[in-house]
Design a protein around this motif. Structure first.
Motif, short mmCIF file in Angstrom:
data_model
loop_
_atom_site.label_atom_id
_atom_site.label_comp_id
_atom_site.label_asym_id
_atom_site.label_seq_id
_atom_site.Cartn_x
_atom_site.Cartn_y
_atom_site.Cartn_z
N LYS A 49 0.83 -1.20 0.00
CA LYS A 49 0.00 0.00 0.00
C LYS A 49 0.86 1.26 0.00
O LYS A 49 2.00 1.25 0.45
CB LYS A 49 -0.90 0.03 1.23
N VAL A 50 0.27 2.34 -0.49
CA VAL A 50 0.87 3.66 -0.37
C VAL A 50 0.52 4.16 1.03
O VAL A 50 -0.60 3.97 1.50
CB VAL A 50 0.31 4.63 -1.43
N GLN A 51 1.49 4.76 1.69
CA GLN A 51 1.25 5.31 3.01
C GLN A 51 1.10 6.82 2.92
O GLN A 51 1.88 7.48 2.24
CB GLN A 51 2.39 4.93 3.96
N LEU A 52 0.11 7.34 3.60
CA LEU A 52 -0.14 8.77 3.66
C LEU A 52 0.15 9.24 5.07
O LEU A 52 -0.54 8.86 6.02
CB LEU A 52 -1.59 9.08 3.28
N ASP A 107 -8.64 1.80 -1.12
CA ASP A 107 -8.19 0.52 -0.58
C ASP A 107 -6.68 0.32 -0.70
O ASP A 107 -6.15 -0.65 -0.16
CB ASP A 107 -8.92 -0.64 -1.28
N ASP A 108 -6.01 1.22 -1.39
CA ASP A 108 -4.57 1.09 -1.61
C ASP A 108 -3.76 2.10 -0.79
O ASP A 108 -2.54 2.18 -0.95
CB ASP A 108 -4.23 1.29 -3.09
N ILE A 109 -4.42 2.85 0.08
CA ILE A 109 -3.74 3.86 0.89
C ILE A 109 -3.92 3.53 2.37
O ILE A 109 -5.03 3.32 2.85
CB ILE A 109 -4.28 5.27 0.61
N GLU A 110 -2.79 3.50 3.07
CA GLU A 110 -2.80 3.35 4.52
C GLU A 110 -2.49 4.72 5.12
O GLU A 110 -1.43 5.28 4.86
CB GLU A 110 -1.72 2.36 4.95
N GLU A 138 10.47 2.81 -1.30
CA GLU A 138 11.55 3.76 -1.01
C GLU A 138 11.27 5.15 -1.57
O GLU A 138 12.06 6.07 -1.36
CB GLU A 138 12.88 3.23 -1.57
N LYS A 139 10.16 5.30 -2.30
CA LYS A 139 9.82 6.59 -2.90
C LYS A 139 8.92 7.39 -1.98
O LYS A 139 8.04 6.83 -1.33
CB LYS A 139 9.09 6.41 -4.23
N ALA A 140 9.15 8.70 -1.95
CA ALA A 140 8.30 9.58 -1.15
C ALA A 140 7.99 10.84 -1.95
O ALA A 140 8.87 11.39 -2.61
CB ALA A 140 8.99 9.94 0.16
N ARG A 142 -0.74 6.79 -9.44
CA ARG A 142 -0.87 6.06 -10.69
C ARG A 142 0.42 5.30 -11.02
O ARG A 142 0.39 4.11 -11.36
CB ARG A 142 -1.24 7.03 -11.82
N GLU A 143 1.57 5.96 -10.89
CA GLU A 143 2.85 5.34 -11.19
C GLU A 143 3.19 4.24 -10.16
O GLU A 143 3.70 3.20 -10.54
CB GLU A 143 3.96 6.39 -11.22
N SER A 144 2.90 4.50 -8.91
CA SER A 144 3.25 3.54 -7.85
C SER A 144 2.37 2.30 -7.89
O SER A 144 2.87 1.18 -7.71
CB SER A 144 3.12 4.21 -6.47
N LEU A 145 1.10 2.48 -8.13
CA LEU A 145 0.16 1.38 -8.07
C LEU A 145 -0.14 0.74 -9.43
O LEU A 145 -0.74 -0.31 -9.51
CB LEU A 145 -1.15 1.85 -7.42
N GLY A 146 0.26 1.42 -10.49
CA GLY A 146 0.10 0.85 -11.83
C GLY A 146 -1.29 0.97 -12.42
O GLY A 146 -1.63 0.28 -13.37
N TYR A 147 -2.12 1.88 -11.89
CA TYR A 147 -3.43 2.12 -12.51
C TYR A 147 -3.93 3.50 -12.20
O TYR A 147 -3.45 4.20 -11.37
CB TYR A 147 -4.46 1.07 -12.07
#
Length: 85
Positions: A2-5, A31-34, A64-66, A80-85
């Motif tokens: 997941k992407v973390q916010l 659903d992809d963000i924590e 490792e990306k922020a 979009r780039e991180s999750l591929g959609y």
């Protein structure tokens, strides 16, 4: 993964980003963000803050990306780039 916010209270920019994610993007990535809230998860927040050199919120993290400057268009591109959609 997941992407973390990273967020905190008060944080007008955090509120703006969360509103954009919810309404502007119609919760597409919900659903992809924590959400890691400073006051609710201080240990995890501090660990991520130190690892990624966070000095201000909001920040989006994926692996490792922020993304430190979370304007809506940059946040959408990062997701979009991180999750591929």
């Amino acid at each position: 993964m997941k992407v973390q916010l990273l967020t905190k209270t008060p944080c007008p920019k955090c509120d703006q980003l969360k509103m954009y994610l919810q309404y502007g993007l119609a919760d597409k990535y919900k659903d992809d963000i924590e959400v890691v809230h400073m006051q609710e998860s201080p240990e995890k927040f501090d660990e991520l803050k130190d690892k990624h050199g966070v000095q201000a919120t909001p920040v989006l993290i994926f692996g490792e990306k922020a993304l430190h400057k979370c304007e809506p268009d940059k946040a959408e591109e990062f997701l979009r780039e991180s999750l591929g959609y």
